[in-house]
Design an enzyme around this catalytic site. Structure first.
Site: not given
Ligand code: AP5
Length: 216
Positions: A13, A88, A127, A161, A172
């Site tokens: 996204k 969401r 990431r 993160r 998640r």
């Protein structure tokens, strides 16, 4: 044009939102980025949200709706918004409809990016970003050209993160399936939903989104 980017954690996204900004007078509103900024600033909201994000759960609706309401008030001369990671929940989607309606506007298009769970976990686990300019990198897909030096700003510190660990990623994904996936039906019933294959290369996904935006 107001666009919602929908998809599980790691679907792409944020990556696609940034590409969509090029050559368009749109504003990207990422509730994840706003919440991380509040955490970094140590505000009361940030303290409340940080603990919840660390568990991989969704922050309360009222809190994120408040953040979005503030930012849509600042719209200025933009031609619209790219909502990245918001809404969401159904309650958030209904609140967004209300906020936009008050401003004589609406959600025009919703793109859902479909990606296999294994690929999501690989994308998220690998990431990292430059601590100085936030340029994004990946252990497998995109390393800095010179080891340890950011291609964009020359920074030498990188960050991951805190919610990008295996346990939190599972939570998640669970939250996505239980609370966010129902939005697919919500927007499909309104005729606004277009699905794209998020497993393709980043540029192919971008071009599929471009086509979906032109489709009536
Ligand atoms: P948020 O920051 O929104 O995180 P997320 O939805 O979990 O999504 P990510 O940012 O992890 O992934 P992305 O889809 O943007 O993918 P990206 O482009 O980075 O939310 C974090 C937390 O905040 C939530 O868990 C919740 O607690 C809270 N929160 C946020 N909004 C909320 C809301 N509205 N309500 C309640 N709580 C909220 O890509 C991922 C990686 O994959 C990158 O390395 C990228 O380079 C790579 N990649 C992207 N596309 C491709 C591709 N096509 N091929 C190969 N690699 C790719």
């Amino acid at each position: 044009m107001n666009l919602v980017l929908l998809g599980p954690p790691g679907a792409g996204k944020g990556t696609q939102a940034k590409l969509l900004l090029k050559g368009r007078n749109l504003v990207q509103l990422s509730t994840g980025d706003m919440l991380r900024a509040a955490v970094a600033a140590g505000t009361e909201l940030g303290r409340e949200a940080g603990a919840i994000m660390g568990r991989g759960e969704l922050v309360p609706d009222a809190l994120v709706i408040g953040l979005i309401a503030e930012r849509t008030d600042e719209g200025g001369k933009a031609d619209g918004y790219i909502f990245d990671g918001f809404p969401r929940t159904i309650a958030q989607a209904e609140a967004l409809d209300g906020l936009l309606e008050e401003r004589g506007s609406k959600v025009d298009r919703v793109i859902v990016m479909e990606v296999d769970d294994d690929a999501l976990v690989e994308r998220i686990a690998g990431r990292f970003a430059c601590a100085k300019c936030e340029e994004g990198y990946h252990d497998t897909f995109r390393l800095p050209k010179v080891d340890g030096i950011c291609d964009k700003c020359g920074g030498t510190e990188f960050v991951r993160r805190p919610d990008d660990n295996a346990e939190t990623v599972r939570a998640r994904l669970k939250a996505y399936r239980a609370q966010t996936k129902p939005l697919i039906g919500y927007y499909r019933r309104q005729g606004k939903l277009r699905a794209v294959d998020g497993m393709a290369d980043i540029s192919e996904v971008a071009s599929a989104i471009g086509q979906a935006l032109d489709m009536r």
